[in-house]
Design a protein around this motif. Structure first.
Motif, PDB file in Angstrom:
ATOM      1  N   SER A 105      -0.340  49.150  71.456  1.00 31.45           N
ATOM      2  CA  SER A 105      -1.362  48.680  70.871  1.00 31.45           C
ATOM      3  C   SER A 105      -1.024  48.409  69.410  1.00 31.45           C
ATOM      4  CB  SER A 105      -2.454  49.350  71.155  1.00 31.45           C
ATOM      5  OG  SER A 105      -2.888  49.637  72.390  1.00 31.45           O
ATOM      6  N   LEU A 106      -0.606  49.542  68.775  1.00 31.83           N
ATOM      7  CA  LEU A 106      -0.230  49.537  67.273  1.00 31.83           C
ATOM      8  C   LEU A 106       0.756  48.299  67.008  1.00 31.83           C
ATOM      9  CD1 LEU A 106      -0.172  53.158  66.602  1.00 31.83           C
ATOM     10  CD2 LEU A 106      -1.897  51.577  65.859  1.00 31.83           C
ATOM     11  N   LEU A 107       1.819  48.061  67.970  1.00 34.32           N
ATOM     12  CA  LEU A 107       2.795  47.282  67.725  1.00 34.32           C
ATOM     13  C   LEU A 107       2.262  45.793  67.786  1.00 34.32           C
ATOM     14  CD1 LEU A 107       5.817  45.951  67.503  1.00 34.32           C
ATOM     15  CD2 LEU A 107       5.798  46.292  70.036  1.00 34.32           C
ATOM     16  N   ASN A 108       1.248  45.868  68.899  1.00 36.60           N
ATOM     17  CA  ASN A 108       0.709  44.468  68.845  1.00 36.60           C
ATOM     18  C   ASN A 108      -0.290  44.029  67.874  1.00 36.60           C
ATOM     19  OD1 ASN A 108       1.537  42.793  71.183  1.00 36.60           O
ATOM     20  ND2 ASN A 108       0.339  44.284  72.611  1.00 36.60           N
ATOM     21  N   SER A 109      -1.044  45.184  67.254  1.00 42.43           N
ATOM     22  CA  SER A 109      -1.691  44.849  65.989  1.00 42.43           C
ATOM     23  C   SER A 109      -0.979  44.434  64.843  1.00 42.43           C
ATOM     24  CB  SER A 109      -2.481  46.149  65.675  1.00 42.43           C
ATOM     25  OG  SER A 109      -1.851  47.231  64.980  1.00 42.43           O
ATOM     26  N   CYS A 110       0.385  44.894  64.576  1.00 39.57           N
ATOM     27  CA  CYS A 110       1.168  44.538  63.618  1.00 39.57           C
ATOM     28  C   CYS A 110       1.625  42.942  63.814  1.00 39.57           C
ATOM     29  CB  CYS A 110       2.410  45.247  63.504  1.00 39.57           C
ATOM     30  SG  CYS A 110       2.049  47.148  63.033  1.00 39.57           S
ATOM     31  N   LEU A 111       1.992  42.776  65.052  1.00 45.53           N
ATOM     32  CA  LEU A 111       2.499  41.427  65.541  1.00 45.53           C
ATOM     33  C   LEU A 111       1.314  40.351  65.127  1.00 45.53           C
ATOM     34  CD1 LEU A 111       4.024  42.179  68.955  1.00 45.53           C
ATOM     35  CD2 LEU A 111       5.315  41.731  66.636  1.00 45.53           C
ATOM     36  N   TYR A 112       0.058  40.859  65.534  1.00 39.76           N
ATOM     37  CA  TYR A 112      -1.073  39.814  65.538  1.00 39.76           C
ATOM     38  C   TYR A 112      -1.091  39.452  63.616  1.00 39.76           C
ATOM     39  CZ  TYR A 112      -5.883  38.651  64.562  1.00 39.76           C
ATOM     40  OH  TYR A 112      -7.240  38.081  63.888  1.00 39.76           O
ATOM     41  N   GLU A 113      -1.173  40.670  62.880  1.00 39.27           N
ATOM     42  CA  GLU A 113      -1.699  40.699  61.559  1.00 39.27           C
ATOM     43  C   GLU A 113      -0.557  39.895  60.864  1.00 39.27           C
ATOM     44  OE1 GLU A 113      -1.662  44.429  60.196  1.00 39.27           O
ATOM     45  OE2 GLU A 113      -3.853  44.629  60.796  1.00 39.27           O
ATOM     46  N   LYS A 114       0.960  39.622  61.586  1.00 38.12           N
ATOM     47  CA  LYS A 114       2.137  38.759  60.781  1.00 38.12           C
ATOM     48  C   LYS A 114       2.172  37.763  61.507  1.00 38.12           C
ATOM     49  CE  LYS A 114       3.719  43.693  59.669  1.00 38.12           C
ATOM     50  NZ  LYS A 114       3.134  43.772  58.381  1.00 38.12           N
ATOM     51  N   GLY A 115       1.299  37.156  62.320  1.00 35.02           N
ATOM     52  CA  GLY A 115       1.548  35.850  62.894  1.00 35.02           C
ATOM     53  C   GLY A 115       2.529  35.812  63.839  1.00 35.02           C
ATOM     54  N   LEU A 116       2.846  36.751  64.539  1.00 35.39           N
ATOM     55  CA  LEU A 116       3.995  36.822  65.708  1.00 35.39           C
ATOM     56  C   LEU A 116       3.482  36.819  67.035  1.00 35.39           C
ATOM     57  CD1 LEU A 116       6.154  39.450  63.611  1.00 35.39           C
ATOM     58  CD2 LEU A 116       6.572  36.918  63.759  1.00 35.39           C
ATOM     59  N   VAL A 117       4.206  36.653  68.052  1.00 37.67           N
ATOM     60  CA  VAL A 117       3.892  36.646  69.485  1.00 37.67           C
ATOM     61  C   VAL A 117       3.529  37.833  69.989  1.00 37.67           C
ATOM     62  CG1 VAL A 117       4.683  36.055  71.793  1.00 37.67           C
ATOM     63  CG2 VAL A 117       5.318  34.515  69.923  1.00 37.67           C
ATOM     64  N   MET A 118       2.381  38.212  70.492  1.00 40.93           N
ATOM     65  CA  MET A 118       1.895  39.416  70.692  1.00 40.93           C
ATOM     66  C   MET A 118       2.698  39.802  72.463  1.00 40.93           C
ATOM     67  SD  MET A 118      -1.732  40.434  69.444  1.00 40.93           S
ATOM     68  CE  MET A 118      -2.611  38.778  70.346  1.00 40.93           C
ATOM     69  N   THR A 119       2.535  40.991  72.728  1.00 38.92           N
ATOM     70  CA  THR A 119       3.431  41.158  73.931  1.00 38.92           C
ATOM     71  C   THR A 119       2.694  41.356  75.164  1.00 38.92           C
ATOM     72  OG1 THR A 119       3.197  43.529  73.995  1.00 38.92           O
ATOM     73  CG2 THR A 119       5.053  42.776  72.555  1.00 38.92           C
ATOM     74  N   THR A 120       3.265  41.260  76.411  1.00 38.37           N
ATOM     75  CA  THR A 120       2.686  41.664  77.564  1.00 38.37           C
ATOM     76  C   THR A 120       3.538  42.997  77.734  1.00 38.37           C
ATOM     77  OG1 THR A 120       2.468  41.529  80.082  1.00 38.37           O
ATOM     78  CG2 THR A 120       4.361  40.625  78.955  1.00 38.37           C
ATOM     79  N   SER A 121       2.899  44.101  78.140  1.00 42.73           N
ATOM     80  CA  SER A 121       3.309  45.309  78.084  1.00 42.73           C
ATOM     81  C   SER A 121       3.339  46.082  79.388  1.00 42.73           C
ATOM     82  CB  SER A 121       2.785  46.332  76.950  1.00 42.73           C
ATOM     83  OG  SER A 121       2.537  45.567  75.525  1.00 42.73           O
ATOM     84  N   ALA A 122       4.183  46.910  79.519  1.00 46.00           N
ATOM     85  CA  ALA A 122       4.347  47.693  80.860  1.00 46.00           C
ATOM     86  C   ALA A 122       3.488  48.793  80.776  1.00 46.00           C
ATOM     87  CB  ALA A 122       5.818  48.370  80.894  1.00 46.00           C
ATOM     88  N   ILE A 123       2.750  49.352  81.666  1.00 43.75           N
ATOM     89  CA  ILE A 123       2.019  50.646  81.817  1.00 43.75           C
ATOM     90  C   ILE A 123       2.204  50.956  83.071  1.00 43.75           C
ATOM     91  CG2 ILE A 123      -0.190  49.443  82.617  1.00 43.75           C
ATOM     92  CD1 ILE A 123      -1.760  51.398  80.832  1.00 43.75           C
ATOM     93  N   GLY A 124       2.313  52.305  83.512  1.00 46.97           N
ATOM     94  CA  GLY A 124       2.503  53.088  84.673  1.00 46.97           C
ATOM     95  C   GLY A 124       1.109  52.806  85.384  1.00 46.97           C
ATOM     96  N   ASP A 125       1.333  52.539  86.782  1.00 47.21           N
ATOM     97  CA  ASP A 125      -0.098  52.212  87.552  1.00 47.21           C
ATOM     98  C   ASP A 125      -0.772  53.769  87.702  1.00 47.21           C
ATOM     99  OD1 ASP A 125       1.880  53.441  89.462  1.00 47.21           O
ATOM    100  OD2 ASP A 125       1.315  52.168  91.044  1.00 47.21           O
ATOM    101  N   ASN A 126      -0.149  54.811  87.341  1.00 43.72           N
ATOM    102  CA  ASN A 126      -0.817  56.275  87.658  1.00 43.72           C
ATOM    103  C   ASN A 126      -1.772  56.338  86.597  1.00 43.72           C
ATOM    104  OD1 ASN A 126       1.685  55.981  85.977  1.00 43.72           O
ATOM    105  ND2 ASN A 126       0.977  58.087  85.419  1.00 43.72           N
ATOM    106  N   LEU A 127      -1.673  55.359  85.344  1.00 41.56           N
ATOM    107  CA  LEU A 127      -2.650  55.633  84.440  1.00 41.56           C
ATOM    108  C   LEU A 127      -3.932  54.690  84.458  1.00 41.56           C
ATOM    109  CD1 LEU A 127       0.030  55.445  81.513  1.00 41.56           C
ATOM    110  CD2 LEU A 127      -1.039  57.404  82.331  1.00 41.56           C
ATOM    111  N   ILE A 128      -3.909  53.753  85.365  1.00 45.79           N
ATOM    112  CA  ILE A 128      -5.127  52.722  85.583  1.00 45.79           C
ATOM    113  C   ILE A 128      -5.335  52.602  86.947  1.00 45.79           C
ATOM    114  CG2 ILE A 128      -4.180  51.206  83.672  1.00 45.79           C
ATOM    115  CD1 ILE A 128      -2.652  49.785  85.573  1.00 45.79           C
ATOM    116  N   LYS A 129      -5.627  53.926  87.599  1.00 45.45           N
ATOM    117  CA  LYS A 129      -6.235  54.076  88.731  1.00 45.45           C
ATOM    118  C   LYS A 129      -7.689  53.938  88.912  1.00 45.45           C
ATOM    119  CE  LYS A 129      -2.464  56.847  91.020  1.00 45.45           C
ATOM    120  NZ  LYS A 129      -2.220  55.545  91.657  1.00 45.45           N
ATOM    121  N   LYS A 130      -8.467  54.369  87.856  1.00 44.67           N
ATOM    122  CA  LYS A 130      -9.751  53.882  87.580  1.00 44.67           C
ATOM    123  C   LYS A 130     -10.199  52.521  87.817  1.00 44.67           C
ATOM    124  CE  LYS A 130     -10.610  58.233  85.142  1.00 44.67           C
ATOM    125  NZ  LYS A 130     -11.406  58.980  86.299  1.00 44.67           N
ATOM    126  N   PRO A 131     -10.994  51.851  88.356  1.00 42.48           N
ATOM    127  CA  PRO A 131     -11.234  50.300  88.346  1.00 42.48           C
ATOM    128  C   PRO A 131     -11.192  49.966  87.036  1.00 42.48           C
ATOM    129  CG  PRO A 131     -12.294  51.392  90.269  1.00 42.48           C
ATOM    130  CD  PRO A 131     -11.685  52.413  89.417  1.00 42.48           C
TER     131      PRO A 131
END
Length: 382
Positions: A105-131
C-alpha cells in the motif's frame, strides 16, 4: 469465464457492483470514518456509488485512509530512487516483506504521487477468507496466492499465478508487486527465496525460462520501519520453530496481525528503489550456468540490492549493540533513543526468557549485518 477468475482483481466494469455489495459493511464504515472523520457517511457513500474503476477507488478511498494511518501511527514516510523509474512503464517490484498490507500500500501511494504505474499485488488467500476482505482486496487490485498446497495442485496454482503476472507486465503494462519470499520475514533476515523466482518463470515457453527476466524490468525495493508494529506478534512462531514444533495459527491471528500492522506504532518509514536490474540479468543470462544456478545468482543480486537499500534506524543499531553487548554503533543513536527502545523491549516480552530477548533484538539487528554484507559484496562483473 477467464482462466484467472479464481485469483484476479476485479475488472473496472465490476468495480461499482462490488462496492455496492460492501458499502454498508460495518468494517468499511469504520475504515471510511477513520479516513474521513469530518465528513458524514453520506458523503463518502455518495462518492462510492459513483465510483466505476479500481484506480478511482484506490485514489479516492484507499489513499486517504493510508495517509490517515501514516499521520496517526508514524513519524512520516521518506523515499529514494523513484526518479530512476519512468511513467507509463511496467515494473516487477520485488521487496522485503514486513507488513501484510502496508508494504504494498505504501509503495502504491508513492507510485501514485510520482505519476507512475501502480501495481497489481500478490496477497495470500489465507488473509482474505472473510468475504469483506476478499472483496476489498480485489478492489485494491490484489491477486490471490493460494496457500497450503502441495504436489500437482501447488504446481498448477503457481503456473496460473506466473501466467497472470506475465500477462500483467507484458500485455497490460501493469506493474506487479511481490515479496522476495512467501510470507513476512519474521527474524529480520531478508532473504530472497529462489522458489519465488522460479515461480515467476513457469509461464515462459521454450528451453530458457530465465529469459522471462530479460523481457521485463525487475526492481528490488527496500522497505524499512523504525519500529515493526507486529514485532511481538512474530515471537510465538519463532519460539515454536526453536523447539522444532509445528506452528499453528490461532483462528483470527492473520486478521489481528493485519490490524496491528496498520495501527501499531512504526515511527519513521523509508522506501528505497534500488535500480533496475537490466545489466545484472543480462550478465547472468549470458553466463554458462544452469537454470537453477541463474536463479540463485539473481536471488543473491536481489538480496544485495535490498540489503544495501535498507534504511538503518537507531532501533537497528541499538538492537545490534544490545545483542552483541558492545557499543560499536553508539554514534548512531542517542541515550534517549536507546532508553525508548529498551522500554519497548521490556514492555513487549518476558526479558527473563533469553530466547525471546535474542529473537526480538535479532529482528532489528539483522539488517545491520546484512548492510555490511551488501557493502562488502563485489559487483557480479568484477
Amino acid at each position: 469465464m477467464s482462466k484467472f477468475d479464481s485469483i484476479r482483481p476485479f475488472y473496472d466494469s465490476e468495480a461499482n457492483a462490488a462496492i455496492r455489495k460492501i458499502i454498508d459493511d460495518p468494517m468499511l464504515e469504520a475504515m471510511m470514518n477513520f479516513a474521513f472523520p469530518n465528513d458524514p457517511p453520506s458523503h463518502w457513500k455518495d462518492l462510492m456509488h459513483h465510483t466505476h474503476s479500481l484506480r478511482d477507488f484506490q485514489i479516492n478511498f484507499i489513499y486517504p485512509a493510508l495517509m490517515k494511518v501514516l499521520e496517526r501511527s508514524s513519524e512520516g514516510l521518506s523515499t529514494g530512487g523513484f526518479e530512476g523509474l519512468e511513467p507509463n512503464t511496467a515494473y516487477l517490484f520485488i521487496s522485503n516483506h514486513r507488513d501484510i498490507i502496508l508494504d504494498t500500500s505504501l509503495l502504491n501511494s508513492c507510485l501514485y504521487e510520482k505519476g507512475l504505474v501502480m501495481t497489481t499485488s500478490a496477497i495470500g488467500d489465507n488473509l482474505i477468507k472473510k468475504p469483506f476482505l476478499h472483496t476489498l482486496s480485489r478492489l485494491n487490485r490484489n491477486f490471490a496466492i493460494r496457500r497450503g498446497l502441495s504436489g500437482r495442485a501447488l504446481f498448477e496454482s503457481s503456473l496460473l499465478v506466473s501466467e497472470f503476472i506475465s500477462k500483467s507486465l507484458l500485455r497490460e503494462n501493469r506493474s506487479v508487486w511481490t515479496a522476495q519470499r512467501e510470507g513476512r520475514t519474521k527474524d529480520g533476515n531478508d532473504i530472497t527465496h529462489k522458489g519465488v523466482l522460479k515461480m515467476l518463470t513457469l509461464a515462459e515457453a521454450g528451453e530458457n525460462p530465465f529469459g522471462f527476466f530479460e523481457k521485463i524490468k525487475v526492481v528490488p525495493i527496500s522497505i524499512s520501519y523504525e519500529y515493526d508494529p507486529t514485532d511481538i506478534l512474530k515471537m510465538p512462531e519463532l519460539l515454536a520453530k526453536s523447539r522444532d514444533e509445528k506452528y499453528i495459527k490461532s483462528e483470527n491471528e492473520d486478521f489481528v496481525n493485519l490490524l496491528r500492522g496498520i495501527m501499531g506504532t512504526k515511527k519513521r518509514i523509508h522506501i528505497q528503489v534500488n535500480g533496475i536490474l537490466d545489466e545484472e540479468i543480462r550478465e547472468i543470462s549470458n553466463a554458462d550456468l544452469t537454470q537453477s544456478e541463474k536463479l540463485s545468482q539473481l536471488a543473491a543480486v536481489i538480496d544485495q540490492k535490498i540489503w544495501g537499500g535498507y534504511r538503518l534506524w537507531p532501533s537497528n543499531y541499538i538492537a545490534h549493540d544490545l545483542l552483541t553487548g558492545t557499543k560499536a554503533y553508539e554514534a548512531f543513536y542517542t541515550l534517549g533513543e536507546k532508553e525508548s527502545f529498551e522500554k519497548r523491549l521490556h514492555g513487549k516480552i518476558d526479558i527473563s526468557n533469553p530466547f525471546l530477548v535474542k529473537s526480538f533484538l535479532s529482528m532489528y539487528a539483522y539488517p545491520v549485518d546484512n548492510s555490511i554484507k551488501a557493502a562488502a559484496a563485489q559487483p557480479l562483473s568484477q
